[in-house]
Design a protein around this motif. Structure first.
Motif, PDB file in Angstrom:
ATOM      1  N   UNK A  95       5.387  -8.879   5.916  1.00 33.49           N
ATOM      2  CA  UNK A  95       3.990  -8.463   5.836  1.00 33.49           C
ATOM      3  C   UNK A  95       3.286  -9.087   4.634  1.00 33.49           C
ATOM      4  N   UNK A  96       3.988  -9.201   3.511  1.00 38.83           N
ATOM      5  CA  UNK A  96       3.387  -9.805   2.314  1.00 38.83           C
ATOM      6  C   UNK A  96       3.043 -11.279   2.564  1.00 38.83           C
ATOM      7  N   UNK A  97       3.938 -12.023   3.230  1.00 39.93           N
ATOM      8  CA  UNK A  97       3.649 -13.427   3.523  1.00 39.93           C
ATOM      9  C   UNK A  97       2.510 -13.560   4.527  1.00 39.93           C
ATOM     10  N   UNK A  98       2.468 -12.695   5.508  1.00 44.89           N
ATOM     11  CA  UNK A  98       1.350 -12.739   6.460  1.00 44.89           C
ATOM     12  C   UNK A  98       0.029 -12.483   5.736  1.00 44.89           C
ATOM     13  N   UNK A  99       0.040 -11.477   4.882  1.00 44.14           N
ATOM     14  CA  UNK A  99      -1.169 -11.141   4.122  1.00 44.14           C
ATOM     15  C   UNK A  99      -1.575 -12.320   3.236  1.00 44.14           C
ATOM     16  N   UNK A 100      -0.618 -12.933   2.556  1.00 45.30           N
ATOM     17  CA  UNK A 100      -0.903 -14.092   1.707  1.00 45.30           C
ATOM     18  C   UNK A 100      -1.521 -15.225   2.524  1.00 45.30           C
ATOM     19  N   UNK A 101      -0.962 -15.497   3.677  1.00 43.67           N
ATOM     20  CA  UNK A 101      -1.509 -16.559   4.519  1.00 43.67           C
ATOM     21  C   UNK A 101      -2.932 -16.254   4.965  1.00 43.67           C
TER      22      UNK A 101
END
Length: 181
Positions: A19-25
């Protein structure tokens, strides 16, 4: 842009990480894939995510251990439909590199050829086929060592040009010739 290599698929099991990587993207409005995941035998982990999720993470390339469809007993893929999984990834634009090993306990020359045909029939970008070479410290190495089945080789130089397993029906020249067919 740059990229990140995740060696193994375990980070994909961490929902907070995903979820953190999706949010960052999304926050960075990244349009180009930024992350490459190399997975060895993690089809079960990959199957927990849709191709769309993986693309949203920024993943553009997957390295997937294909296992031996001839029945190695490793069971890493469980009930995963590997051809369907790879088709889903490939048709979504994710490059898939497949990897198989030759010289497992229950393989003979005919089984290796069948495995090669299986791998080449998948919609992968590329396929790597190499002899099994248990690395000191792994469970496979320790089992084969206890059975007296590790060939006397310098393990600092193991790799695709060596077969360090003493096998009932295969020797090093045979295995190396098979994977170069």
């Amino acid at each position: 842009g740059g990229g990140i290599t995740l060696s193994g698929g375990e980070p994909l099991l961490q929902r907070d990480f995903v979820q953190a990587f999706k949010r960052l993207n999304r926050e960075q409005a990244l349009r180009e894939p930024q992350f490459v995941i190399f997975t060895f035998g993690d089809a079960d982990i990959l199957s927990e995510h849709s191709a769309e999720d993986l693309l949203e993470l920024g993943i553009d390339t997957m390295w997937v251990g294909l296992e031996s469809p001839t029945g190695t007993g490793w069971g890493k893929h469980g009930d995963v439909d590997l051809p369907a999984l790879i088709e889903d990834m490939a048709s979504s634009g994710i490059r898939v590199i497949g990897s198989l090993v030759a010289g497992l306990d229950d393989q003979d020359a005919a089984a290796i050829r069948r495995d090669m045909d299986f791998a080449l029939g998948l919609p992968t970008t590329a396929v790597q086929y190499m002899p099994v070479n248990p690395i000191p410290g792994t469970v496979l190495y320790e089992r084969l060592k206890a059975q007296g089945r590790i060939a006397p080789v310098d393990h600092r130089w193991y790799g695709m040009s060596h077969f360090n397993v003493l096998h009932d029906s295969l020797d090093e020249p045979t295995v190396l010739a098979l994977i170069q067919e």
